[in-house]
Design a protein around this motif. Structure first.
Motif, mmCIF file in Angstrom:
data_model
loop_
_atom_site.group_PDB
_atom_site.id
_atom_site.type_symbol
_atom_site.label_atom_id
_atom_site.label_comp_id
_atom_site.label_asym_id
_atom_site.label_seq_id
_atom_site.Cartn_x
_atom_site.Cartn_y
_atom_site.Cartn_z
ATOM 1 N N VAL A 125 0.843 -1.191 0.000
ATOM 2 C CA VAL A 125 0.000 0.000 0.000
ATOM 3 C C VAL A 125 0.879 1.243 0.000
ATOM 4 O O VAL A 125 1.808 1.366 0.784
ATOM 5 N N GLY A 126 0.607 2.143 -0.938
ATOM 6 C CA GLY A 126 1.370 3.374 -1.079
ATOM 7 C C GLY A 126 2.459 3.300 -2.124
ATOM 8 O O GLY A 126 3.026 4.307 -2.512
ATOM 9 N N LYS A 127 2.763 2.088 -2.603
ATOM 10 C CA LYS A 127 3.771 1.934 -3.654
ATOM 11 C C LYS A 127 3.109 2.005 -5.025
ATOM 12 O O LYS A 127 1.900 1.882 -5.157
ATOM 13 N N ASN A 128 3.939 2.135 -6.039
ATOM 14 C CA ASN A 128 3.438 2.111 -7.410
ATOM 15 C C ASN A 128 3.398 0.661 -7.878
ATOM 16 O O ASN A 128 4.339 -0.095 -7.654
ATOM 17 N N ILE A 129 2.316 0.274 -8.537
ATOM 18 C CA ILE A 129 2.135 -1.105 -8.995
ATOM 19 C C ILE A 129 3.262 -1.547 -9.925
ATOM 20 O O ILE A 129 3.628 -2.714 -9.958
ATOM 21 N N ASN A 130 3.852 -0.618 -10.658
ATOM 22 C CA ASN A 130 4.933 -0.954 -11.582
ATOM 23 C C ASN A 130 6.272 -1.188 -10.885
ATOM 24 O O ASN A 130 7.213 -1.685 -11.499
ATOM 25 N N ASP A 131 6.354 -0.821 -9.599
ATOM 26 C CA ASP A 131 7.601 -0.950 -8.858
ATOM 27 C C ASP A 131 7.644 -2.180 -7.952
ATOM 28 O O ASP A 131 8.625 -2.377 -7.242
ATOM 29 N N VAL A 132 6.589 -2.983 -7.946
ATOM 30 C CA VAL A 132 6.562 -4.135 -7.052
ATOM 31 C C VAL A 132 6.710 -5.432 -7.838
ATOM 32 O O VAL A 132 6.331 -5.520 -8.996
ATOM 33 N N VAL A 133 7.282 -6.421 -7.169
ATOM 34 C CA VAL A 133 7.423 -7.755 -7.742
ATOM 35 C C VAL A 133 6.443 -8.660 -7.003
ATOM 36 O O VAL A 133 6.501 -8.770 -5.786
ATOM 37 N N LEU A 134 5.545 -9.281 -7.761
ATOM 38 C CA LEU A 134 4.528 -10.129 -7.151
ATOM 39 C C LEU A 134 4.897 -11.592 -7.310
ATOM 40 O O LEU A 134 5.289 -12.033 -8.386
ATOM 41 N N ASP A 135 4.774 -12.349 -6.242
ATOM 42 C CA ASP A 135 5.087 -13.775 -6.246
ATOM 43 C C ASP A 135 3.869 -14.542 -6.749
ATOM 44 O O ASP A 135 2.863 -14.628 -6.063
ATOM 45 N N VAL A 136 3.970 -15.090 -7.946
ATOM 46 C CA VAL A 136 2.839 -15.791 -8.536
ATOM 47 C C VAL A 136 2.758 -17.244 -8.072
ATOM 48 O O VAL A 136 1.900 -17.987 -8.515
ATOM 49 N N SER A 137 3.622 -17.650 -7.158
ATOM 50 C CA SER A 137 3.575 -19.012 -6.645
ATOM 51 C C SER A 137 2.749 -19.097 -5.364
ATOM 52 O O SER A 137 2.831 -20.076 -4.640
ATOM 53 N N ALA A 138 1.963 -18.084 -5.089
ATOM 54 C CA ALA A 138 1.150 -18.057 -3.879
ATOM 55 C C ALA A 138 0.052 -19.116 -3.945
ATOM 56 O O ALA A 138 -0.158 -19.751 -4.968
#
Length: 162
Positions: A8-21
């Motif tokens: 929350v508060g970050k830019n969506i383009n700056d985060v790395v999402l773990d798709v192995s959840a």
């Protein structure tokens, strides 16, 4: 991977999402209308629709939960929501069955997103053969429709008020 609360508060383009959840992760944009309410900007793509090898419902919804990372048009993440798709499996299965039945009957070319409630067969531009018919049908992808995402957003806003 960033911890989810820290997003929350970050830019969506700056985060790395773990798709192995163990749940779906859906970064979804919203916008405000003049009335001040939030609305989803797009559908959520679940899978490509292969007319000759239709994905099973249990494989399509291999997870019962979806983590929605809501962000505004600037990309700023404003909300996180863990939504239980299993609460709506009856409607989602009815939609899936409708799409499957149309394909099995050679009527994939007649499918419209408006035929279903939450799970849609979104049309893509190119045409491909379909089973049990000589007619070509638009290629499609299975999506969670904006209407369903709006339901999720409304429930989240309602919880926030109380």
């Amino acid at each position: 991977m960033d911890s989810f609360e820290a997003l929350v508060g970050k830019n969506i383009n700056d985060v790395v999402l773990d798709v192995s959840a163990t749940f779906f992760i859906a970064p979804l944009e919203y916008f405000y209308k003049n009335c001040g309410r939030r609305y989803p900007a797009s559908k959520f793509r679940m899978a490509d629709l292969d007319y000759f090898d239709l994905i099973d419902f249990t494989d399509l919804f291999r997870f019962e939960q979806i983590l929605i990372i809501w962000h505004d048009e600037t990309g700023l993440i404003t909300d996180l929501e863990l939504y239980y798709l299993s609460n709506d499996f009856d409607v989602l299965f009815a939609d899936y069955y409708y799409i499957k039945k149309a394909i099995d009957n050679g009527e994939a070319h007649k499918l419209r997103e408006g035929d279903t409630k939450y799970l849609g067969a979104s049309r893509l531009p190119d045409k491909v053969p379909q089973p049990n018919s000589d007619k070509l049908a638009n290629r499609r992808e299975l999506v969670l429709k904006k209407k369903y995402l709006q339901k999720m957003l409304n429930e989240m806003d309602l919880k926030r008020r109380f």
